[in-house]
Design a protein around this motif. Structure first.
Motif, PDB file in Angstrom:
ATOM      1  N   THR A   5       0.885  -1.214  -0.186  1.00 21.49           N
ATOM      2  CA  THR A   5       0.006  -0.080  -0.048  1.00 21.49           C
ATOM      3  C   THR A   5       0.935   1.275   0.068  1.00 21.49           C
ATOM      4  O   THR A   5       1.816   1.460   0.834  1.00 21.49           O
ATOM      5  N   TYR A  95      -3.920  -2.063   3.659  1.00 22.88           N
ATOM      6  CA  TYR A  95      -2.986  -3.578   3.132  1.00 22.88           C
ATOM      7  C   TYR A  95      -3.520  -4.806   3.476  1.00 22.88           C
ATOM      8  O   TYR A  95      -3.694  -5.557   2.978  1.00 22.88           O
ATOM      9  N   ASP A 128       4.086  -2.568   4.007  1.00 18.67           N
ATOM     10  CA  ASP A 128       4.450  -3.860   3.092  1.00 18.67           C
ATOM     11  C   ASP A 128       4.910  -5.024   4.014  1.00 18.67           C
ATOM     12  O   ASP A 128       4.939  -4.771   5.276  1.00 18.67           O
TER      13      ASP A 128
END
Length: 296
Positions: A5, A95, A128
């Motif tokens: 994201t 995410y 991430d």
């Protein structure tokens, strides 16, 4: 396949207009940064990396305080704390909505002086999957390297930005490559006048004579959010804790050593400059469980 994201911070400083959160989701695979941004051309900016465990950004408040402190050292405008705070939470939520909840993630916050000539800072955040640090949490081989600066450089030469988490990380990465050339996993910097400092991406924890110590941050050392949690862990177990100047000789004579950081958590040192050190595996496992269980 997981997809990171990315959020751009549209209002990195000051107050957003009504109804504007000050950040926006962006396409991770699309071009986002101008090549004339001073963060790219000069490394003129600061950053933070925050561990996200089971959806909880760890020590988010202290990380944002440190971002603001680093910005102050670089004479950058004060970042809008509430915008960055909400952007981190939104990035983690996005995410997880696309990749599933749980596990270890990281959120990286980057704040630069912006495109040259505009006078407007730039900011972005990406979330991430975190690196697998399982082996490093079991043990690390470490070497000491001369940082080439006195321990009091932050006081004598503040323009060298010791203690700022700046984007100018080439020296730290070079030190880690030198460690690899010497068959080690990481580095502890030593000042030119013989004091233990920090690792390229970590703080040093020393156990000696039943006392838990870490080098004082007035030596141009980045104040560690994880280090503070480590002190809390040991204090709960009856260990005295102390910030102090630690000589290279005292470091070498320690009973046990750890390197600690936001995403690795705690890695016990098994060897320092070839000398073997005992590792209390059960204590270290308890410490990492404590660190990984933090929800704020």
């Amino acid at each position: 396949m997981t997809r990171a994201t990315l959020l751009t911070i549209t209002v990195p400083t000051g107050e957003p207009t009504t109804g504007d959160p000050g950040f926006a989701l962006a396409d991770y695979d699309a071009a986002q940064v101008r090549i004339t941004d001073l963060g790219i051309t000069r490394g003129d900016g600061v950053f933070e990396t925050i561990a996200v465990i089971d959806g909880h950004p760890q020590a988010l408040g202290p990380h944002l305080m440190r971002l603001a402190h680093s910005a102050e050292l670089l004479d950058l405008p004060v970042p809008a704390e509430h915008v960055w705070h909400e952007a981190v939470l939104a990035g983690v939520a996005d995410y997880q909505s696309r990749n599933g909840a749980g596990g270890e993630l990281f959120a990286k916050l980057i704040y630069t002086r912006g495109v040259e000539g505009t006078g407007r800072p730039s900011g972005w955040i990406f979330v991430d999957q975190g690196e697998d640090f399982t082996q490093q949490r079991l043990g690390l081989k470490v070497v000491t390297l001369d940082r080439g600066l006195r321990h009091d450089v932050a006081e004598t030469s503040p323009w060298l930005l010791a203690g700022a988490k700046s984007l100018s990380y080439a020296v730290n990465r070079a030190a880690q490559r030198e460690a690899a050339r010497r068959g080690a996993d990481d580095v502890i910097f030593i000042s030119s006048d013989g004091y233990a400092l920090e690792g390229p991406t970590s703080n040093v924890i020393v156990l000696a004579d039943g006392v838990i110590r870490t080098p004082q941050t007035d030596q141009g050392i980045l104040a560690g959010t994880t280090q503070a949690a480590v002190f809390a862990f040991f204090a709960e177990r009856g260990y005295p804790t102390e910030y102090r100047h630690i000589t290279a000789e005292e470091l070498a004579a320690a009973d046990a050593l750890w390197l600690v950081s936001s995403v690795r958590q705690a890695g016990p040192i098994t060897h320092l400059d070839g000398r073997e050190y005992p590792v209390d595996a059960a204590l270290t496992a308890d410490l990492n469980r404590y660190l990984l269980s933090r929800t704020h």
